[in-house]
Design an enzyme around this catalytic site. Structure first.
Site, short mmCIF file in Angstrom:
data_model
loop_
_atom_site.label_atom_id
_atom_site.label_comp_id
_atom_site.label_asym_id
_atom_site.label_seq_id
_atom_site.Cartn_x
_atom_site.Cartn_y
_atom_site.Cartn_z
CG HIS A 6 -1.92 25.75 -3.63
ND1 HIS A 6 -0.65 26.10 -4.02
CD2 HIS A 6 -2.75 26.68 -4.11
CE1 HIS A 6 -0.71 27.22 -4.74
NE2 HIS A 6 -1.98 27.60 -4.81
CD GLU A 53 -8.83 35.16 0.07
OE1 GLU A 53 -8.26 36.25 0.28
OE2 GLU A 53 -8.71 34.53 -1.00
#
Ligand code: TPP
Length: 677
Positions: free
Chosen positions: A481, A412
């Site tokens: 999540h 990321e």
């Protein structure tokens, strides 16, 4: 002037500026942070003078002033930067050695960061943009990106993220490592095994490795020429230049952690006497050096006078340039080249036609904008062949090609840092972060991107749109999540945040973001991606919604409820029991948020409830309530209330999950209590 004349000039000038600062300007308190480049000058100057392609760019760090001088920075600007004066590269906003510079005589210098290691991935982004733009624009062919860093920076995650991307894609990137054997006081033996990063990378694929004595003119010049030629012709190279650090890390560092022998060895390796000997060896007159030294002393003295005479920046200007304010930057984004498609007028949505999923709304908007805007690139983990783990980019790679819609490595930090470099090179990056929690490794790049325009006083900008699925899922939750955490980004300077809750708003807000000028987070709630509450008729290819305009989704006279994202649907369901009594406002964007709509409605109804899925403490409801407390104090008929997930992660077990999320029942009960108050 011959090359070696120039090299000598820049090295001497850098040394003299350091002397002026350490002997006068810093003790006098005029320069607050002094980072001497003593010992690093020769290698940096040789590198800068070899970057002669108009599209070459470099990312630098705080010890890179010799590189800056050899790339066109004037002595007066350099000193004015240390003194935080107007006319310096950041106009007094940033530490004097944290540089940026639109191209002058050498490479363009991308905005540096105070974060060690953060310079690498933006350089990789620039390199990828070179490849992208060179397909159709010959003036980009043969350009390279260079990242300068110290030995300590090679232990930082950004270094590895960048190295991985550059070598995997064989991008034209030079990693220029100035190894002075220390990161402040920590020896390089603690940064990489054995202290030699080049040796440790011997098995790395697609990477040319070179080592140079950065204090030896002939060796440094030879290896730098080889490195630059390799990157231009073939791809990634890491050059480790061994240099002495002649002074402390900063002015206040006395190097007590080095032995006297080490300090003496450093001085013995000073590149300047060796450069002088080299010039003589080349046949230049011996007295030339001393003459140059004298000339440069005069020049630096004049520069110091000019810098001191430069005005202080106007304190009132501190508020400018966090966001685009109508003044296009010189570098970055699509405005400098007039390539940004104009924003369509905010027409009402076409309301006919079948209802489409939120996810299809996003995909269709990306498709429309990819067709319209050749600068737009979409990327992230699994977004290419697979079409994204959520399916938002399904089919886009097939239609637009792998140059424009591509998979990235699992990094990321790499995704975000690369996005910064791509944006600076005039592309519009649209990265996807797979889930909100997984943006954590990118946080350094995110915060640096947000302040980039401000730090460069509006000269640079890196607009981009970062799509992130957020929130709990329709089947379950879990701590990884199901994060929303918009409050963290609301507190992250320079970013706009859109948080739509249905397909039509998603189209309108995404389009506005993609035609905008600022870094923007676009949140896609997982429980809405393909479920009925998120569905709406497609509003049209030209539909755009302004940021900062709340939608009134239910009307009533006794209570105002403010929400956003999936929680809006819960509020609507709860409000259905109180028809005509509760106004529900959907903020739609968090930054900017529509304070006016909230205030007008609270003044009218006298009561406020804010509900969100993000956790309670520090949640964005607190911000809204603080504003309302101030603006509506005399209009209030009840305590200002908020409902949020308590300060807990979202559980995996479904009943447990439902127990922590703000439920319809809990919202209804709170509405009832407020209405009864
Ligand atoms: C992410 C981050 N961590 C820590 C620091 C504090 N810091 C500033 S410079 C530095 C040492 C860097 O050493 P190196 O990369 O070898 O460069 P040098 O100063 O030796 O040229 C440290 C730890 C920082 N600026 N950024």
């Amino acid at each position: 002037m011959t090359l070696w004349h120039l090299v000598a000039r820049h090295c001497l000038l850098s040394r003299e500026l350091d002397r002026l600062e350490t002997e006068q300007l810093t003790p006098q308190g005029k320069v607050k942070y002094q980072f001497s480049a003593g010992g690093h000058e020769l290698a940096q100057v040789l590198l800068a003078l070899s970057l002669d392609h108009p599209r070459d760019a470099a990312t630098v760090y705080y010890r890179s002033r010799p590189f800056m001088l050899a790339s066109g920075l004037t002595a007066a600007e350099a000193l004015a930067a240390g003194m935080a004066r107007a006319g310096s590269p950041s106009e007094g906003r940033d530490v004097g050695v944290v540089f940026s510079m639109p191209r002058r005589s050498g490479a363009l210098v991308l905005p540096a960061s105070g974060d060690v290691g953060a310079q690498y991935t933006p350089a990789v982004g620039w390199a990828q943009a070179i490849r992208y733009r060179a397909r159709t624009e010959p003036d980009w062919q043969g350009a390279i990106a260079v990242a300068l860093g110290g030995d300590g920076s090679t232990a930082a995650s950004g270094f590895w993220a960048a190295l991985n991307i550059a070598t995997t894609l064989r991008l034209p990137v030079l990693f220029f490592i100035e190894d002075n054997n220390y990161g402040i006081s920590v020896p390089s033996l603690l940064q990489t095994p054995g202290g030699n990063i080049a040796a440790n990378l011997a098995a790395f694929g697609n990477l040319r490795l070179l080592e140079a004595d950065g204090a030896d003119p002939a060796d440094a010049a030879d290896k730098i020429a080889q490195a630059v030629a390799h990157v231009r012709a073939e791809g990634p190279c890491l050059l480790r230049a061994r240099v002495p650090r002649l002074a402390g890390h900063t002015f206040i560092d006395d190097q007590a952690y080095k032995t006297p022998q080490e300090r003496a060895d450093d001085q013995a390796r000073d590149p300047l006497p060796r450069l002088r000997a080299h010039l003589v060896h080349l046949g230049l007159p011996a007295e030339l050096w001393e003459k140059s030294e004298q000339k440069i002393q005069v020049e630096a003295g004049e520069a110091a006078t000019a810098a001191e005479a430069a005005p202080e920046p106007d304190p009132a200007h501190a508020g400018r340039f966090l966001f685009f304010d109508g003044a296009p930057p010189l570098v970055g984004g699509l405005r400098p080249e007039d390539a940004l498609p104009p924003l369509p007028t905010h027409s009402p949505p076409e309301a006919n036609g079948p209802r489409i999923n939120f996810l299809d709304a996003v995909r269709r908007t990306l498709e429309t904008e990819l067709t319209l805007n050749p600068r737009l690139v979409v990327f992230g983990e699994d977004v290419g062949a697979k079409g994204g783990v959520h399916g938002a980019t399904l089919g886009l790679q097939r239609k637009f090609g792998a140059d424009r819609v591509f998979d990235t490595s699992l990094s990321e930090e790499g995704i975000m840092g690369r996005a910064v470099g791509l944006a600076l090179a005039g592309l519009l990056p649209v990265p996807e972060i797979q889930f909100r929690k997984y943006a954590d490794p990118a946080h350094e790049q995110i915060t640096d991107a947000g302040t980039l325009r401000w730090r460069t006083a509006g000269k640079f900008a890196c607009p981009m749109v970062v799509r992130i699925p957020v929130g709990y899922g329709k089947k379950t939750g879990d701590p990884w999540h199901s994060v929303t955490a918009e409050a963290v980004y609301a507190h992250t300077l320079g970013w706009r945040i859109a948080f739509p809750n249905h397909a039509a708003d998603a189209v309108g807000l995404l389009r506005t973001a993609l035609r905008g000028d600022d870094p923007t987070f676009f949140f896609e709630h997982r429980a809405l991606l393909d479920t009925p509450p998120g569905r709406r008729p497609y509003p049209g290819d030209d539909y755009a919604l302004p940021f900062g305009q709340a939608a009134t989704v239910a009307e009533g006279d006794e209570l105002t409820v403010v929400s956003w994202g999936e929680t809006v649907h819960r509020c609507l369901e709860a409000a259905a029991d109180f028809a005509g009594r509760v106004t529900v406002l959907d903020l739609r964007t968090i930054i900017p948020w529509d304070a006016e709509a909230v205030i007008v409605n609270v003044r009218r109804t006298g009561k406020l409830l804010v509900a969100h899925e993000d956790t309670f403490t520090g949640g964005f409801a607190g911000e809204i309530i603080a504003t309302v407390a101030r603006e509506c104090f005399t209009d209030l008929d009840a305590p200002l209330e908020r409902l949020a997930t308590p300060d807990l992660p979202i559980p995996y077990n479904v009943p447990m999950r439902d127990a922590v999320l703000p439920s319809v029942a809990a919202i209804r009960a709170r509405m009832q209590a407020l209405l009864d108050y």
